[in-house]
Design an enzyme around this catalytic site. Structure first.
Site, PDB file in Angstrom:
ATOM      1  N   GLU A 125      -1.206  -4.162  -4.506  1.00  0.00           N
ATOM      2  CA  GLU A 125      -2.284  -5.135  -4.303  1.00  0.00           C
ATOM      3  C   GLU A 125      -2.705  -5.776  -5.620  1.00  0.00           C
ATOM      4  O   GLU A 125      -2.993  -6.973  -5.677  1.00  0.00           O
ATOM      5  CB  GLU A 125      -3.472  -4.479  -3.609  1.00  0.00           C
ATOM      6  CG  GLU A 125      -3.200  -4.072  -2.151  1.00  0.00           C
ATOM      7  CD  GLU A 125      -2.372  -2.800  -2.024  1.00  0.00           C
ATOM      8  OE1 GLU A 125      -2.213  -2.078  -3.035  1.00  0.00           O
ATOM      9  OE2 GLU A 125      -1.868  -2.531  -0.913  1.00  0.00           O
ATOM     10  N   HIS A 162      -8.933   2.677   7.124  1.00  0.00           N
ATOM     11  CA  HIS A 162      -8.556   1.430   7.814  1.00  0.00           C
ATOM     12  C   HIS A 162      -9.747   0.837   8.558  1.00  0.00           C
ATOM     13  O   HIS A 162      -9.586   0.174   9.574  1.00  0.00           O
ATOM     14  CB  HIS A 162      -7.411   1.671   8.808  1.00  0.00           C
ATOM     15  CG  HIS A 162      -6.170   2.185   8.176  1.00  0.00           C
ATOM     16  ND1 HIS A 162      -6.004   3.500   7.799  1.00  0.00           N
ATOM     17  CD2 HIS A 162      -5.026   1.555   7.815  1.00  0.00           C
ATOM     18  CE1 HIS A 162      -4.815   3.664   7.263  1.00  0.00           C
ATOM     19  NE2 HIS A 162      -4.204   2.501   7.248  1.00  0.00           N
TER      20      HIS A 162
END
Lengths: 412, 339
Positions: free
Chosen positions: B60, B129
């Site tokens: 990322e 998540h």
């Protein structure tokens, strides 16, 4: 059976000891082969462990990496390095005199920025760290502009927002220096990816110190550069020191930093960073490789941080006082000077005259720069500039806060 | 007009911008050939090619850094971070670099990067998540922060974000990708085709960044919310029979203070609701701002409804989620307060 053990990298020498550079793996000038730019990485892994050198101990340029520059070009290179050094010396003294808050010299590393700056095209985009001021000298930014940044005065390119030396220059294609280490490394890769997407033949070059190669951003840059074969040169300036921490703690004891390249399937080169000709030659090689679609190169410049990390640092507390004099790869300015003398294209007299000219230029530039103010003396920047450029257009909450500051100052 | 869910609306926004501006590129994990784990970039690589829609390594920080470099070189990157929970490796690049590049270079350099990232819980995602980290980014000077609550806004706001020369962190509440969820997991799923904001123009349009949306006008109480919680709050107010004014903040930064203040000055009561954790959360900023501007109009303290200050637990998702009961309890308290 031996118990497990924790290895602590060992410093080459501490204050009071005799500097010992026997840990360095050196090679004689001219000994390293120069492969063609389209050579597959797997066929030149060895370059990452060798050392490209051109100027030998007798001051002669030898071997396959000799870039065969004309004497006038060498003289320009010498001039840029000497101006960089004169600028650094004067700015160090101005910080000590209390005129600026902070400075970082590039003593001993001038060949890296200057030779690389000269080996690249003006349209190539540079993403430097804080010790490549030589790039600004090569690309012709007036010293007055750099000094005004150091002074945070009314002509400060950063409008008073950045610590001294964190320059930027859009029109000169030099990216803004962050202050957070290694962040520019993967950004340069992104820039290079965009150049390739756009179909231009411009390349990017970026610099970090060997200590900064420990950051995750280094890994990201290496990975993205190798995955997309981006046209970029990734430079690790191994000046042996990250403030007080020697290169062993960045992982330099067991493998060269250039050897990170072959691990990623990327060309890796180790070069004598104090050898102007060698740095120039490897940069041209890597640039042509990138420009012609053969992918990125990581270059490790083996050099030495001749001065303190910054004006806030005292190296006498962690390393011998005379270690720079004993550095086995010498001084980049002296080496290029002696090479030019050896060629019959320079003399001690011309050298002294040039040094004087550079000093005078720096002094005159400083005199002009301070007329635009200093950090503590008028004229000063308008503090309200702090609210600009947070966004392209100032949103309501910042307009409101700016009005609050205006009211706060009016009450004083 | 077409019926679209949020995934289709977001896809349409990127499709249009890829077509209009050759500088727009999309990059992220699984976004290219596969079309994204939530299918938001489905078909875009096929249509625009591998140089416009790039699959990336799982890094990322590298994705955002590369996007910054691309932005500096004149492109207009849209980076996807697969889950908002994965954004933290890129935090330094977002906070120290992307947010401040224009500032530190006095306007000479900027990177018009949009970072899209699915957020929020309610999908059995557990603590890695399900997060809603909008407050972490709203706190950073130099970032615009957006979270749509329906397909129409999602498309219009994403086009605005891509066209914006400032960096935008664009949160997509994944629980409402396929339909407006009112917080009751036991009810059958409702598709966006049943909701007026599921009607989405097929072509180009924008929804401005920096404007709240008054979802429902009312006089009893103002509910200030965004994302999935817009639908939960609507249902909670309906169940109590309250004439609530419901405001969808839509953009955390810049915040449209005026719309909030006008409403609370009218109703005199206010509940702030979001799914993110409560302590130090964005709701505190909303509540404080409204209090500063509306104190003399308030009939009751402003209450916050939020996720508990714990990680988002897998097995106790619905006990964690700030559902209708928690919203209704706050509304009752605010309504019962004596003037």
């Amino acid at each position: 059976m031996r118990p497990s053990r924790l290895h602590i990298p060992k410093h080459h020498s501490r204050p009071g000891e005799t500097p010992d550079f026997s840990y360095l793996e050196l090679a004689p000038a001219g000994a390293t082969q120069r492969p063609d730019i389209n050579t597959r990485v797997r066929d030149m892994n060895g370059l990452a462990f060798e050392l490209v050198r051109v100027i030998d101990d007798g001051h002669t340029a030898v071997g396959p990496w000799n870039p065969h520059l004309d004497p006038p070009e060498l003289q320009v290179g010498l001039r840029h390095m000497m101006l960089t050094r004169a600028f650094d010396d004067r700015m160090q003294r101005m910080q000590r005199a209390g005129k600026t808050s902070f400075y970082m010299r590039s003593l001993g590393e001038e060949a890296v920025a200057v030779a690389q700056g000269m080996a690249l095209r003006p349209t190539d985009m540079l993403f430097p760290s804080y010790r490549q001021q030589g790039l600004y000298v090569v690309r012709g930014r007036p010293l007055v502009d750099l000094m005004c940044q150091l002074l945070s005065n009314t002509r400060d390119m950063c409008k008073g927002r950045q610590l001294p030396i964190m320059y930027h220059w859009r029109d000169g294609n030099i990216f803004s220096i962050s202050g957070n280490l290694t962040t520019q490394f993967p950004q340069a890769v992104g820039w290079a990816m965009a150049a390739a997407i756009k179909g231009t033949d411009d390349i990017a070059a970026t610099w970090i110190g060997e200590g900064s190669s420990a950051e995750a951003d280094f890994h990201h840059a290496m990975l993205f550069a190798s995955v997309y074969e981006a046209p970029v040169i990734l430079n690790v300036v191994n000046n042996q020191w990250a403030i007080s921490t020697f290169q062993g703690f960045a992982g330099g004891e067991h493998r060269s930093f250039a050897a990170r390249g072959p691990g990623f399937g990327m060309a890796g080169l180790r070069v004598d960073g104090n050898d102007f000709l060698a740095v120039y030659a490897v940069t041209r090689w890597a640039a042509e490789r990138a420009r012609n679609g053969f992918g990125p190169t990581i270059i490790e410049h083996v050099t030495y941080r001749g001065a303190a990390h910054s004006t806030s640092d005292d190296p006498a507390r962690y390393r011998p006082k005379d270690d720079y004099e004993r550095w086995p790869l010498g001084d980049p300015v002296e080496r290029l000077k002696n090479h030019l003398i050896d060629l019959g294209e320079w003399s001690e007299e011309r050298h002294a005259a040039l040094a004087k000219e550079m000093d005078e230029h720096v002094v005159a530039s400083w005199k002009e720069a301070v007329t635009y103010g200093t950090l503590t003396e008028a004229p000063r920047l308008d503090a309200h500039l702090m609210f600009e450029d947070v966004f392209k257009e100032m949103p309501e909450h910042l307009k409101k806060q700016e009005a609050e500051l205006r009211a706060e100052r009016a009450e004083k | 007009m077409a019926q679209m869910n949020m995934i289709q609306a977001l896809n349409s926004a990127m499709d249009i911008m890829l077509g209009r501006d050759p500088g727009v590129v999309i990059l992220g994990e699984d976004v290219g050939f596969f079309g994204g784990v939530f299918r938001v970039t489905d078909g875009l690589q096929r249509k625009y090619g591998e140089h416009r829609v790039l699959d990336t390594p799982i890094a990322e920080g590298g994705i955002v850094a590369a996007a910054i470099g691309m932005g500096v070189n004149g492109l207009r990157p849209v980076a996807e971070i697969q889950f908002a929970d994965y954004i933290y490796p890129a935090y330094d690049q977002i906070v120290s670099e992307l947010a401040r590049l224009r500032y530190r270079s006095a306007g000479e350099f900027f990177a018009p990067v949009t970072i899209r990232t699915p957020c929020g819980g309610g999908i059995r995602g557990g603590q890695t998540h399900s997060q809603s980290p909008e407050g972490v980014f709203a706190h950073v000077s130099g970032l615009k922060v957006v979270m749509p609550s329906n397909p129409y806004d999602a498309k219009g706001l994403l086009i605005s974000a891509i066209e914006d020369d400032d960096p935008v962190v664009f949160f997509e509440p994944k629980r409402i990708y396929n339909g407006p969820f009112d917080g009751d997991p036991n009810k059958p799923a409702v598709p966006w085709s049943t909701h007026p904001k599921g009607d989405v123009p097929e072509g180009y349009y924008t929804v401005p960044i920096g404007k709240c949306d008054v979802v429902r006008e009312g006089g009893d109480v103002t509910i200030v919310t965004y994302g999935t919680m817009v639908h939960v709050c609507e249902a909670a107010a309906r169940s109590l029979g309250l004439d609530a004014e419901i405001i969808d903040v839509r953009t955390m930064v810049p915040l449209d203070v005026e719309t909030l203040v006008n409403s609370v000055q009218k109703t005199g009561r206010c509940v702030v609701a979001h799914e993110a954790t409560r302590f130090g959360g964005y709701g505190g900023e909303l509540s404080a701002t409204i209090q500063e501007e509306c104190f003399w109009h308030l009939e009751a303290p402003i209450l916050r409804v939020a996720g508990w200050d714990t990680p988002y637990p897998h097995a106790f998702e619905w006990e964690y989620f700030p559902g209708q009961a928690r919203v209704a309890a706050a509304l009752r308290t605010v309504m019962e307060a004596a003037a």
